[in-house]
Design an enzyme around this catalytic site. Structure first.
Site, mmCIF file in Angstrom:
data_model
loop_
_atom_site.group_PDB
_atom_site.id
_atom_site.type_symbol
_atom_site.label_atom_id
_atom_site.label_comp_id
_atom_site.label_asym_id
_atom_site.label_seq_id
_atom_site.Cartn_x
_atom_site.Cartn_y
_atom_site.Cartn_z
ATOM 1 N N GLU A 96 4.750 8.955 25.300
ATOM 2 C CA GLU A 96 5.200 9.795 24.180
ATOM 3 C C GLU A 96 4.046 10.510 23.480
ATOM 4 O O GLU A 96 3.835 10.327 22.271
ATOM 5 C CB GLU A 96 5.989 8.946 23.175
ATOM 6 C CG GLU A 96 7.308 8.434 23.738
ATOM 7 C CD GLU A 96 8.167 7.683 22.716
ATOM 8 O OE1 GLU A 96 7.641 7.275 21.677
ATOM 9 O OE2 GLU A 96 9.375 7.529 22.964
ATOM 10 N N GLU A 145 13.914 6.407 28.571
ATOM 11 C CA GLU A 145 14.188 5.373 27.581
ATOM 12 C C GLU A 145 15.496 5.672 26.874
ATOM 13 O O GLU A 145 15.818 6.831 26.597
ATOM 14 C CB GLU A 145 13.089 5.312 26.509
ATOM 15 C CG GLU A 145 11.732 4.879 26.960
ATOM 16 C CD GLU A 145 10.752 4.761 25.778
ATOM 17 O OE1 GLU A 145 11.201 4.754 24.621
ATOM 18 O OE2 GLU A 145 9.537 4.698 26.029
#
Lengths: 674, 674, 674
Positions: free
Chosen positions: C150, C307
């Site tokens: 991320e 995710e």
């Protein structure tokens, strides 16, 4: 304000040709002429261009602009370019950069960015002003000097700390005196050495939103910073005056701007100028009040409307367009309140950076076939036709409202009794009532002579400066009507409480004692219950925010609280004192009360409305020699009918006679020459 | 708490004569006498005065004040003056200045301003305490020591970082253990060296509002800072005790103050004292709960009301006046909950700085003819007449609510499940229900012996410290009724989850398993639907915030959820365990539920209300030897009729017999000696 | 995306065995098998473990994990562990620490914490990737590389400042060019030397909330920072590719994340992967749009759902549980929009630190008898049965919506006309209407070929990049339908206004001129009044936020404003241009308008809904070779009846034929193979 070079209402505004290619320049001139523009403010943000490095000065571009415009009949309001320092200066001399409220040393960026106590800044700003003055002192185009731009903001750097200590030494002489006036024994803050004093900010005595542990130091730091910036202004002022003693000098102020005490600045401005940026939802009476305040800075002398937008702003949350007619209406509102210029920010809309969505006379489309340009041109034509008619005429008021920046600072800084107390709001409530009654009102500082007025109103006069209580007493003694409110007379100029009972030094003239001060939650209200009818004033009204629990010590109780444990205690008192009367309004009243109360006071003093008009129609009057000009401004969405009563006059804009009942269109304006 | 020198409810408060001219002093004494004031707290913020530079100490002024007051019958609560360091110290030894949560080194200003791990601060604060102790150890006026003032705030400087590492070494011995208890493998934060650890603040692991990436380090830093300030306290405590072993020592706490774990502090306070500042809209039950918590810090020992305002505060948004009678009512409320003193901040209102609009016994007007002074005097007279009647009497409760600061920190720090979860609010909901039922309740820490209670309630007991589950089990086994709620039993003292199913260590005693925890938006609600009537408890109620999805593992399901996908799952369970019962409330219920639920539990254990009273009439009972004192406090705006039932008693304040039905005026108080 | 090793929809997620004792590991494997999990993402945050000091690397633990899983049939998505640097590195090389927006040098803590221009970080991150590649290049378990984690956040340190100058030199060559494109003559910000340029942050040109004095520098700094992080990614990418040219590489993106221009990143990702975290109140169409945007990054290539939570999050204010069936429904929604994996964060819930209340496949209770685990297992079984059916199938859309990060930044940074203008909201309004019409839509960048579409919608296309106007013109000329809105065509890629009239370069194709832009307060509305009926489009609708005041220059006026001074001016225009049409929507319309308007446009182009479904039932279609898969997703709380019309198909999940009218249960899913 009559300038021989251009004896009419100046029309134009900020112009930044340096942001544009040469090919645009001719087009600009063509359009300025179409619009009747005769003044351009040049050189506002050109420091980096004028001085590309420490040694080099370059003014050829400016020569060219001034000449080019002058050859086309356009005069110059010449700025000194010191409103933002060059990037090279920030890099080479970091002392020009400010330290902010949070203690952070800033880097290059923004504007309002120079430390006012930086020796580098002062030196080079002064030098720039002097070089400009030398160069253009004999240029026929230059009408006025425009020093820097919108001075503002505070700095908290080490140099400011050092200068603050020097300032304190001059003001108080001894550290003991400082300890006394700041009451440093509280919390054991006693200073034994000047060097122990640091600026009050988020790292020391203050928090966000004017929170301070020590009002004394915070108040003095505001004075000091306001004066530091004024000092910068004065350095330039003197450099300019040295070479051009006859060219007036100004800097553009920002109306109700919190951080500078404009009454301290005004003596050094040859003419007051200011930037007026109301929004769609700004009450017209607030704009009017601000004009009157700006006029009041120099005791009624006409002022300059230095900036306004022809259409919209960019920095408000919702940047509404000015509706058709509104730009004209608000321009005349400025004139109606004493402006002798109508200037815009800006003449051509910039192509990049944060103000590109700020309206301009010439929009991004670049031609004249826009609503905005048409409205600007029409006004330009009208102003040419008005010629020198209104110039230097004055407003004559029998009513004055006192406004004091230091009082405002002290109220803002006060810890308790209520966060809901806002000085400007309280002042505006009183102004607004008079505005709607068409009672012309002056906004005055505490230095102003009161004897010219019949009624003086000082809302929330929390801080009483030396001699001011006596001034009020003598005003009342001589027949004046004085009005003040809750939370007045409490402290001296250092925010130290006047012991012995509120309202302190005003207790005698008011004939009351305020024992306690209750703060109301926003959902709490009390009532003002009249004991007897006084003109329109009768029955009951609402009040809130603060409620002083007062006792009469000779004053007549005109109204009482209607509820809570102090029901029946006085809320409105009138004290006969000498030949006059002193009123106390012990809480913050509603609109209805103020209208009835103030019309009663005015009637009592024989002060008549300028005219009776429908709601939303504003009236003012300017007078020159024996000539009277009556302004009628219709702020409504619909046309309004106004009864001129006995009046016979000439409508200056239409150049025709009017009398009897006249219709003013929506957003329309009449200027009647009696 | 019976002091032989002054065996009555002490009356007086903070007094700062050093802020005033000598001429005021005599006037102060005159008025103190009028008001029945017999205790003055001196020297709270006089460090700079007492120690004008590093070498010099100067106490003559303090001698004079103590003597002057003593000669006039007024005793001294003697502060050590270390609540704010002198300016010269900040300049000479910047290590006394804190670094704030944002990593900014502060400059001189404010109070609560000393780094608790500064060696300079610790040295000079300890020295000051010692010098005071030496000087005044035999002075008959000194009743008690008041160390520093309202300890609070955290520091994040390099010295604190270093001390934190030492603290961690002592607590955890190895860096491996630190890594384990903080779960540093998460996000790869493994430390290989102690020096890699930095304080958790806005520059490292935390954000605004108790947001943390690692709850473990944040929890430990709170422990460490609370203990660091306690260490400062203890340095002074020991210096004082060395010379005056028989004079009690305290420091004024702040009730529900978030940042310090007062249960850790209490063992070092000879008597708990605290500052009570409710506002107009503070629920009376919250004030009552806070008194009970302060009393609970030392297992029911009477405490001191060290500060309250006689009229208004200055630091709230809207600083309402205390209505007539309220100061007296709230003073007696403190006594009714175990206070043996009634002290004010402050005796004379200061003339400048941020607390000048904080109420005082002597107002700015300076004379005794004020409402506030009259109320203070009347209460002073009453307290003199009460003499030693109530001193050292105790409250006896069969119900206790558990309150734990570390549990609170852990809940505040938790990332998820809901920002709406507020520990103090949840505790207060349960307290409030008991308060309105007139069931006397103790607020206890996790060290408290539970066997003295019939009912123990531990709302949101998220963190289970070592041995506490066993303590609860044994309490229930022996017949006790235990209540806990959603989000309990989740973590150990390091905020590591107890694996194997919520509520972890409490699962056995509660007979349930919480599979999931749903967080509700503020506009979402669920229902508690009773499966059968239990006393008043019947029908359905609302609940929200969090909903545990629980399964009975032996517990009786008393109520079920009324909606959502977990409709029909248990929301209220009762588990028979040994001779007692353990209840689980799986969501945050409404007021009505708690009243019915808790009255059912109390009835079940034979716990009766002290008295049945109308809404708004509070009742408590203090007992000494065989003597019982019943307090009846009417918080209503109107008078209330209370049926004393069989009771015959003496009204101590009126000194007359009462029985049957009595009328208590609005804001009125009765103290009935049975 | 078909991987030979595991030719099915990958199922599994983030797994951090290093946070757990060895004894847990076997239990993990047992449960993974129960759940049908076949992929584990390893090593995401293990940098400190892998490299305990500068010289030492330690991978044995990782070997063991990969092997252990592989032996049990579970493949590895192998992360490079560089998402957060080790504590020792921060201490030894502080250049890895960022300086934040407020100019504060950070200390060790959090994640997203490395300066992207730190040479230390770049060196050691690259080295780590290379060492991993060397070690595992031949390991059969490794399916894909997962670089860092991320990526996000900006840095403002001196190294970044230096690199920014270098970046500027490469982009603009001369300082004069920089001055020109940033319009630095405004406010006299002219730079004479590269070293005078500092990053725009709170200390220089910017304020909170994307406020900037100079949009040009702010825009470039965003580009530079996005590219700096991309540079970090590329260093790892190349290190990995050097040793494992055939293993795909990705990094997990964050959907609509503001700070990175993912279209610039996509070319360096072998496959796009992203993390999907909708909340209870997130519109399903916003999730759908984000999936489509992620798919659009690589022109429709299938992407990875990297995710999602199986139950709840921890970082939202109110972390609702996913209702029964919702995890499955949203997993299939991802697949329906082009995902070829279903992965969770995380497989086992952590025991401590800030994500312990984030849902996981294995909950704290540790066993399989939970609702969450049951739902995960059921889905796992289904995905095994689906085998390779859907893999690499594509969505085919005739409608596209343009999304551009730089355009978004420029709109966010704009000072004026309105704070209410939010680019993502405006885009979503259009997407939402198409979503509810069951018109499949692509989200495309400005590099995408338009010729594949019949309708292209570019809401608020404020910034026109070089050549993009021509691209649109040619699209329309060739028969395409183009739609854009108010505040489009205004600036070039440097946020410099295209002079000559809005919408600048789009003026020709649209056949209109926008003279002014009015900004409406939230309580202000205008109306879109149709001049004639167009399909469903008739009568009047509401609009607000901004209202362009436009003039037709050839376009047909389809609707006019209904009120205000621009009542009667065009608000909706259609311009025939070549074989196509270009529409302009001059204000922000309500939902009803968009549905009617877009259905009209689609009908006009013969674009039919995939299926007609009841409200809340979503439909998409994926196609592979000649095989078509129709997804029907029922988001409602109740079952829904869907008329399949002529369609006969096989329900892939139930493996049965379906036709006619079918009932889809609440939260149910059907995948129909035609």
């Amino acid at each position: 304000m009559i300038n021989e070079k251009l004896p009419k209402i100046w029309y134009g505004g900020d112009y930044n040709p340096e942001q544009w290619d040469r090919k645009i320049w001719d087009e600009d001139v063509r359009m300025f002429k179409l619009a009747g523009i005769d003044v351009a403010t040049l050189n506002v943000f050109s420091w980096a261009l004028n001085q590309p490095d420490e040694e080099t000065y370059y003014f050829e571009h400016l020569d060219e602009q001034i000449n080019r415009l002058y050859e086309n009949g356009i005069y110059t309001c010449l700025a000194t370019s010191t409103g933002a320092h060059p990037a090279w200066m920030a890099k080479k001399y970091p002392d020009v950069l400010r330290v902010d409220f949070n203690g952070r040393k800033r880097k290059f960026g923004g504007r309002h960015n120079s430390c006012p106590n930086s020796s580098t800044y002062r030196k080079y700003a002064g030098l720039m002003a002097e070089k400009l003055a030398e160069r253009y002192k004999d240029h026929p185009a230059v009408l006025i000097w425009h020093v820097s731009n919108e001075y503002g903001g505070y700095c908290y750097c080490d140099q400011c700390a050092e200068s603050f200590r020097t300032w304190l030494k001059e003001r108080y002489k001894t550290i003991d005196k400082v300890n006394q006036v700041w009451n440093t024994r509280f919390w054991g803050h006693t200073f034994y050495d000047w060097d122990e004093i640091v600026p009050p900010n988020a790292l020391s005595e203050e928090g966000e939103g004017n929170v301070s542990s020590f009002q004394g130091i915070s108040l003095d730091y505001r004075r000091f910073q306001s004066e530091s910036l004024l000092e910068c202004y004065k350095i330039e002022y003197e450099a300019l005056k040295k070479h051009t003693p006859n060219i007036p000098v100004t800097t553009n102020l920002m109306g109700l701007y919190q951080e500078l005490d404009y009454f301290k600045w005004a003596p050094y401005l040859d003419v007051v100028s200011w930037d007026n940026y109301p929004g769609l939802k700004t009450p017209e009476s607030l704009t009017a009040m601000t004009h009157d305040l700006m006029r009041g800075l120099k005791s009624g002398q006409p002022f300059m409307l230095m900036e306004q937008t022809p259409s919209q702003q960019n920095w408000q949350p919702y940047n509404s367009l000015k509706r058709p007619g509104v730009m004209r209406l608000w321009s005349y509102q400025a004139v109606a309140h004493g402006a002798d210029t109508v200037l815009f920010f800006q003449l051509r809309r910039s192509v990049g950076a944060c103000e590109k969505y700020h309206g301009a006379v010439i929009e991004h489309v670049g031609h004249e076939h826009t609503r905005v340009f048409r409205e600007v041109s029409e006004l330009g034509g009208e102003l040419q036709r008005l010629s020198d008619h209104l110039l230097d005429s004055r407003l004559q008021s029998k009513v004055a409202i006192v406004f004091d920046w230091e009082n405002r600072w002290a109220i803002d800084l006060s810890s308790g009794p209520s966060v809901a107390l806002n000085y400007v709001n309280e002042v505006h409530k009183y102004y607004d009532a008079l505005y709607h009654l068409n009672i012309q009102t002056d906004m005055i500082g505490v230095e102003e002579d009161l004897s010219q007025y019949d009624v003086v109103i000082a809302p929330v006069l929390y801080m009483i400066k030396p001699g001011y209580a006596e001034k009020i007493e003598s005003f009342v003694k001589n027949g004046g009507t004085f009005v003040t409110t809750f939370f007045s007379g409490i402290v001296n100029e250092n925010d130290l409480v006047t012991l012995g009972g509120y309202p302190g030094e005003l207790r005698k003239v008011l004939g009351i004692w305020a024992e306690e001060i209750d703060a109301l939650f926003p959902d709490q209200k009390n009532q003002i219950v009249l004991k007897e009818e006084r003109g329109n004033l009768h029955g009951q009204y609402e009040c809130g925010i603060l409620c002083d629990l007062i006792h009469s010590e000779g004053a007549k109780v005109v109204a009482e609280y209607g509820s809570d444990f102090y029901k029946g205690m006085p809320v409105l008192t009138e004290n006969a004192y000498g030949d006059g009367k002193a009123w106390y309004v012990a809480s913050s009243p509603d609109e209805g009360f103020l209208k009835d109360f103030l019309s009663h006071l005015c009637e009592d003093k024989g002060i008549q409305p300028l005219l009776k008009t429908p709601q939303g129609v504003e009236v003012t009057e300017r007078v020159k020699d024996d000539q009277t000009y009556l302004f009628i401004l219709n702020h409504n969405e619909a046309s309004a009918t106004v009864d001129l009563e006995e009046l016979e006059a000439i409508d200056l804009l239409k150049q025709q006679k009017v009398s009897g009942s006249v219709s003013v269109p929506s957003k329309g304006v009449m200027i009647l020459k009696k």
